[in-house]
Design a protein around this motif. Structure first.
Motif, PDB file in Angstrom:
ATOM      1  N   TYR A  63       0.811  -1.215   0.000  1.00  6.93           N
ATOM      2  CA  TYR A  63       0.000   0.000   0.000  1.00  6.93           C
ATOM      3  C   TYR A  63       0.845   1.266   0.000  1.00  6.93           C
ATOM      4  O   TYR A  63       0.346   2.352  -0.287  1.00  6.93           O
ATOM      5  CB  TYR A  63      -0.944   0.000   1.208  1.00  6.93           C
ATOM      6  CG  TYR A  63      -2.133  -0.910   1.043  1.00  6.93           C
ATOM      7  CD1 TYR A  63      -3.254  -0.505   0.328  1.00  6.93           C
ATOM      8  CD2 TYR A  63      -2.132  -2.184   1.597  1.00  6.93           C
ATOM      9  CE1 TYR A  63      -4.346  -1.344   0.168  1.00  6.93           C
ATOM     10  CE2 TYR A  63      -3.224  -3.034   1.450  1.00  6.93           C
ATOM     11  CZ  TYR A  63      -4.321  -2.606   0.734  1.00  6.93           C
ATOM     12  OH  TYR A  63      -5.407  -3.443   0.573  1.00  6.93           O
ATOM     13  N   GLY A  64       2.128   1.126   0.328  1.00  5.08           N
ATOM     14  CA  GLY A  64       3.015   2.287   0.337  1.00  5.08           C
ATOM     15  C   GLY A  64       3.667   2.560  -1.007  1.00  5.08           C
ATOM     16  O   GLY A  64       4.351   3.581  -1.156  1.00  5.08           O
ATOM     17  N   MET A  65       3.450   1.683  -1.984  1.00  4.21           N
ATOM     18  CA  MET A  65       4.024   1.878  -3.318  1.00  4.21           C
ATOM     19  C   MET A  65       3.533   3.191  -3.910  1.00  4.21           C
ATOM     20  O   MET A  65       2.354   3.500  -3.884  1.00  4.21           O
ATOM     21  CB  MET A  65       3.621   0.713  -4.221  1.00  4.21           C
ATOM     22  CG  MET A  65       3.887   0.921  -5.701  1.00  4.21           C
ATOM     23  SD  MET A  65       5.633   0.870  -6.131  1.00  4.21           S
ATOM     24  CE  MET A  65       5.997  -0.857  -5.815  1.00  4.21           C
ATOM     25  N   GLU A  66       4.473   3.984  -4.461  1.00  6.66           N
ATOM     26  CA  GLU A  66       4.135   5.272  -5.060  1.00  6.66           C
ATOM     27  C   GLU A  66       4.124   5.195  -6.575  1.00  6.66           C
ATOM     28  O   GLU A  66       4.902   4.465  -7.182  1.00  6.66           O
ATOM     29  CB  GLU A  66       5.144   6.343  -4.632  1.00  6.66           C
ATOM     30  CG  GLU A  66       4.909   6.923  -3.263  1.00  6.66           C
ATOM     31  CD  GLU A  66       5.766   8.148  -3.013  1.00  6.66           C
ATOM     32  OE1 GLU A  66       5.379   8.972  -2.163  1.00  6.66           O
ATOM     33  OE2 GLU A  66       6.822   8.286  -3.666  1.00  6.66           O
ATOM     34  N   MET A 111       1.193   9.543  -5.759  1.00  2.00           N
ATOM     35  CA  MET A 111       0.199   8.994  -4.845  1.00  2.00           C
ATOM     36  C   MET A 111       0.631   7.580  -4.474  1.00  2.00           C
ATOM     37  O   MET A 111       1.228   6.867  -5.289  1.00  2.00           O
ATOM     38  CB  MET A 111      -1.188   8.957  -5.493  1.00  2.00           C
ATOM     39  CG  MET A 111      -1.789  10.304  -5.826  1.00  2.00           C
ATOM     40  SD  MET A 111      -3.492  10.173  -6.476  1.00  2.00           S
ATOM     41  CE  MET A 111      -4.410   9.702  -4.980  1.00  2.00           C
ATOM     42  N   THR A 112       0.320   7.194  -3.259  1.00  2.00           N
ATOM     43  CA  THR A 112       0.538   5.807  -2.863  1.00  2.00           C
ATOM     44  C   THR A 112      -0.681   4.973  -3.246  1.00  2.00           C
ATOM     45  O   THR A 112      -1.765   5.518  -3.509  1.00  2.00           O
ATOM     46  CB  THR A 112       0.766   5.680  -1.350  1.00  2.00           C
ATOM     47  OG1 THR A 112      -0.433   6.102  -0.661  1.00  2.00           O
ATOM     48  CG2 THR A 112       1.945   6.544  -0.893  1.00  2.00           C
ATOM     49  N   VAL A 113      -0.511   3.677  -3.266  1.00  2.00           N
ATOM     50  CA  VAL A 113      -1.647   2.782  -3.505  1.00  2.00           C
ATOM     51  C   VAL A 113      -2.730   3.031  -2.459  1.00  2.00           C
ATOM     52  O   VAL A 113      -3.925   3.073  -2.771  1.00  2.00           O
ATOM     53  CB  VAL A 113      -1.185   1.311  -3.472  1.00  2.00           C
ATOM     54  CG1 VAL A 113      -2.388   0.360  -3.547  1.00  2.00           C
ATOM     55  CG2 VAL A 113      -0.204   1.033  -4.595  1.00  2.00           C
ATOM     56  N   VAL A 159      -4.719   6.100  -3.396  1.00  2.00           N
ATOM     57  CA  VAL A 159      -5.609   5.835  -4.525  1.00  2.00           C
ATOM     58  C   VAL A 159      -6.837   5.064  -4.061  1.00  2.00           C
ATOM     59  O   VAL A 159      -7.980   5.422  -4.392  1.00  2.00           O
ATOM     60  CB  VAL A 159      -4.870   5.050  -5.629  1.00  2.00           C
ATOM     61  CG1 VAL A 159      -5.860   4.595  -6.713  1.00  2.00           C
ATOM     62  CG2 VAL A 159      -3.767   5.895  -6.251  1.00  2.00           C
ATOM     63  N   ILE A 160      -6.633   4.026  -3.282  1.00  2.00           N
ATOM     64  CA  ILE A 160      -7.754   3.205  -2.805  1.00  2.00           C
ATOM     65  C   ILE A 160      -8.684   4.034  -1.922  1.00  2.00           C
ATOM     66  O   ILE A 160      -9.916   3.884  -1.989  1.00  2.00           O
ATOM     67  CB  ILE A 160      -7.238   1.967  -2.042  1.00  2.00           C
ATOM     68  CG1 ILE A 160      -6.458   1.056  -2.981  1.00  2.00           C
ATOM     69  CG2 ILE A 160      -8.398   1.199  -1.409  1.00  2.00           C
ATOM     70  CD1 ILE A 160      -7.239   0.549  -4.174  1.00  2.00           C
ATOM     71  N   LYS A 203     -12.663   4.333  -2.696  1.00  2.00           N
ATOM     72  CA  LYS A 203     -13.673   3.868  -1.727  1.00  2.00           C
ATOM     73  C   LYS A 203     -14.855   4.826  -1.627  1.00  2.00           C
ATOM     74  O   LYS A 203     -15.943   4.425  -1.216  1.00  2.00           O
ATOM     75  CB  LYS A 203     -13.037   3.689  -0.345  1.00  2.00           C
ATOM     76  CG  LYS A 203     -12.249   2.399  -0.198  1.00  2.00           C
ATOM     77  CD  LYS A 203     -11.715   2.261   1.223  1.00  2.00           C
ATOM     78  CE  LYS A 203     -10.995   0.932   1.417  1.00  2.00           C
ATOM     79  NZ  LYS A 203     -10.467   0.785   2.799  1.00  2.00           N
ATOM     80  N   LYS A 204     -14.669   6.085  -2.016  1.00  2.00           N
ATOM     81  CA  LYS A 204     -15.757   7.060  -1.970  1.00  2.00           C
ATOM     82  C   LYS A 204     -16.947   6.629  -2.832  1.00  2.00           C
ATOM     83  O   LYS A 204     -18.079   7.051  -2.585  1.00  2.00           O
ATOM     84  CB  LYS A 204     -15.263   8.440  -2.413  1.00  2.00           C
ATOM     85  CG  LYS A 204     -14.218   9.056  -1.503  1.00  2.00           C
ATOM     86  CD  LYS A 204     -13.693  10.375  -2.066  1.00  2.00           C
ATOM     87  CE  LYS A 204     -12.629  10.985  -1.175  1.00  2.00           C
ATOM     88  NZ  LYS A 204     -12.083  12.260  -1.736  1.00  2.00           N
TER      89      LYS A 204
END
Length: 305
Positions: A6-9, A111-113, A116-117, A121-122
């Motif tokens: 999830y920290g991947m940019e 942005m990190t993963v 983005v997620i 989610k919105k």
């Protein structure tokens, strides 16, 4: 379950919500920076470079001079053609931060993963109710293949439908890593003739056609053809593409995407020249003739995507 970083940019230049195109249901489209092709008709020229871009809208400018003071490299000057010296500009965004009139905009941010997620989610309730989901677009999302893969893995963990708009221009190992996480591939096939393909896009199509075959074996695919005057709008070009599509696994539909000039103004905003000014969109009758060619090969044909 696969581990998700999830920290991947990665570099994202737009997130478009409530789309009813580019896949089933209501979708969110995440646009990633970078593309190995340089199509003359590209409608997202801000996507091509794998770095941020500054767009300048002269009609919004109130000539307050704040951007000139903010630019440490001296890239902004009213005497510059297009206002910004693109050779000096590093797209740091300092000029955008002080622009009061939104004359300057930054296209492309890290942005990190996880980030983005969080945005996606919105609209999760819309995905569930409509059978929609997430589409990665660009540019070419496979330029940032590891980032794209992690986004797809995270989307699948949420139970969302995943799709990608792609040219398929990537190394074979990228195909094997990314596409098991993709439910639908919207695959651009622009021309079967390699020389014509290279003239129009800057690259030959050998790797694209090879990857198209492999991708069709991994997941569901729809072939899409941007119909460009004097490039692939002839009957023979569409016939060749249709015949190739029939060699792919499970292909029953081709989308013909008529040429448009929606992205033309972006070139001026980026200080670039638009090379398609003399080209006109095909008439409805001309498109219908091409549709008949596709259907004559036993394939469904959809106009638009």
């Amino acid at each position: 379950m696969d581990t998700i970083n999830y920290g991947m940019e990665g570099l994202v230049f737009d997130i478009q919500r409530y789309s009813i195109h580019d896949g089933p249901g209501i979708r969110t489209i995440v646009f990633l920076k970078g593309c190995p092709l340089s199509c003359r008709w590209c409608s997202n020229p801000e996507s091509q470079e794998l770095k941020p871009s500054i767009m300048y809208q002269e009609s919004n400018c109130i000539h307050c001079g704040k951007c000139i003071s903010a630019c440490k490299r001296g890239a902004i000057n009213p005497n510059n053609k297009g206002f910004i010296n693109r050779e000096l500009c590093t797209a740091c965004g300092e000029c955008v931060n002080v622009c009061l009139a939104s004359a300057l905009t930054l296209k492309g941010k890290k942005m990190t993963v996880e980030q983005v997620i969080k945005e996606l989610k919105k609209d999760a309730i819309n995905y569930r109710r409509s059978g929609g989901g997430i589409t990665l677009s660009g540019g070419e999302p496979l330029v940032q293949s590891v980032f794209a893969q992690e986004i797809f893995k995270a989307c699948k963990a949420q139970g969302w439908h995943t799709a990608i708009e792609t040219t398929g221009y990537a190394r074979p190992e990228v195909i094997e890593k990314v596409f098991p996480y993709v439910d639908l591939v919207l695959m651009d096939i622009k021309n079967i003739n390699s020389d014509s393909h290279k003239e129009g896009t800057g690259v030959s199509n050998g790797i694209i056609l090879k990857n198209a075959k492999r991708i069709s074996e991994i997941t569901k695919m729809v072939v899409r053809v941007p119909v460009i005057p004097r490039f692939n709008s002839g009957l023979e070009s569409i016939l060749e593409i249709s015949k190739f599509a029939k060699t792919l696994n499970g292909i029953d539909t081709i989308h013909l995407l008529p040429y448009h000039t929606y992205g033309e103004n972006k070139y001026e905003l980026l200080g670039k020249s638009y090379l398609m000014k003399e080209f006109q969109s095909l008439s409805e009758d001309e498109i219908d003739t091409l549709k008949d060619i596709v259907q004559g090969q036993g394939l469904k044909c959809v106009i638009g995507g």
